[in-house]
Design an enzyme around this catalytic site. Sequence first.
Site, PDB file in Angstrom:
ATOM      1  CG  ASP A   1      -8.190 -24.274  90.847  1.00 39.90           C
ATOM      2  OD1 ASP A   1      -9.174 -23.869  90.209  1.00 39.90           O
ATOM      3  OD2 ASP A   1      -8.258 -25.201  91.674  1.00 39.90           O
ATOM      4  CG  HIS A  25      -8.303 -25.535  86.422  1.00 41.38           C
ATOM      5  ND1 HIS A  25      -8.708 -26.261  87.510  1.00 41.38           N
ATOM      6  CD2 HIS A  25      -7.163 -26.132  85.979  1.00 41.38           C
ATOM      7  CE1 HIS A  25      -7.834 -27.261  87.726  1.00 41.38           C
ATOM      8  NE2 HIS A  25      -6.889 -27.191  86.811  1.00 41.38           N
TER       9      HIS A  25
END
Length: 392
Positions: free
Chosen positions: A214, A237
């Site tokens: 993430d 991310h």
Amino acid sequence: MHDIFGLLITFFFLPPSFSYTFHNVRDFGADPTGTNDSSQSFLAAWSAACNDGDPTSIWVLPGTYLIQQPVKFSGPCRSPQVGVKIMGNLTGPSDYRALGDAPAWVSFHEVDNLYVNGGTFDARGPALWACKDSGTACPDGTTTVSFTNCNHLRIKDLVSIDSQKFHVSINRCQNVRVIGVRISADGNSPNTDGIHVQLSTNVVILHSAISTGDDCISIGPGTRNLKIEHIRCGPGHGISIGSLAKDSQEPGVENILVKNVLFVNTQNGVRIKSWARPSSGFVRGIRFVNAGMLYAHNPIIIDQNYCPQDATCPDQGSSVRISDVVYKNIWGVSATPTAVRFNCSSEVPCSRIRMKNILLLYMDEVAMSACANAIGEAYGAVQPSSCLDGAL
Ligand SMILES: *[C@@H]1O[C@H](CO)[C@@H](O)[C@H](O)[C@H]1NC(C)=O
Ligand SMILES: *[C@@H]1O[C@H](CO)[C@@H](O)[C@H](O)[C@H]1NC(C)=O
Ligand SMILES: *[C@@H]1O[C@H](CO)[C@@H](O)[C@H](O)[C@H]1NC(C)=O
């Protein structure tokens, strides 16, 4: 001369009671072979250290220590300064149900002048990720290390592997310095944010390498005066402000510097995101400076219609006001044709966005940019060419 004199004076006039103590977790029964649960021993060592009147520290000598249950190290402490020096490995339980939905596996609360140095934290996340992947009912999982209400916090050379959810979380803390942290988890692991900061002021994150599933670093509501420098991110991310507008009443994000960052194979580079719903939150005074993108899917992105895959998302128009955002010296290769995307709110457009010296390619050609409701200006060489509406 004068300095040496001063030093001598200090030396001779130190109070006779001055001492620096330490508490070895093995003296409290911790098992360095990783067989028996050491959580109670760690808590006993903490309690001794925290109640020590002197500056003190806990020592975790080399070895593997099984921490089978969530451990909460709470202050306030009598000790003016508490160090946690970890030379060993802390491993989580083999059965993720032992941690369940605890907010954190290892957490520190209300400790001032806390120094956490070293340590490899292995939360053994993959079994829980597989459970989540299978679509059966699983616990939500837990953050590996969290800090709440800590003032003057130093985190140095910490290693986190395979967290269940977030790796490191900094919540309601002031004056924080994070340096030399290494974080790794699989690029597809769910919600394994590297370092999450929220409701915190005066935070510095330096010289760290984060590869995870993430956000490498996520910046939540109420973050003020945050400096992030010399970071390698990927997979992951990217570095994200948000998600914002989770709640209708939310403090804003202000004065953030992200500088000298390399993104490698990331979903995003530098991102600001909010859900499309009303909220009191705002984002202002943000600088993204000197960033290299090696196959980032969205190198530069503002998304105020944030809607991760197949979630039921609000679509009301975000009222999070985004202003004064600088993008300067950002170069590299995008993994998608649109390297710059400003998808701002139809309710409150983004304003005073400034871009300077940008070069982002897609397959050997200049990439594209896309804007909605974004006002600002471009200076110097900006490629792809700016789609911002002029008039600051
Ligand atoms: C682990 O626990 C068992 C049972 O309490 C005990 O006999 C053993 O000595 C412990 N091992 C270590 C290394 O502490
Ligand atoms: C910690 O674990 C890693 C891998 O799991 C291992 O390579 C390393 O030697 C361990 N370190 C210590 C201090 O036990
Ligand atoms: C902004 O987001 C909406 C909703 O996802 C989408 O329909 C629109 O095409 C996006 N606009 C830009 C410029 O990216």
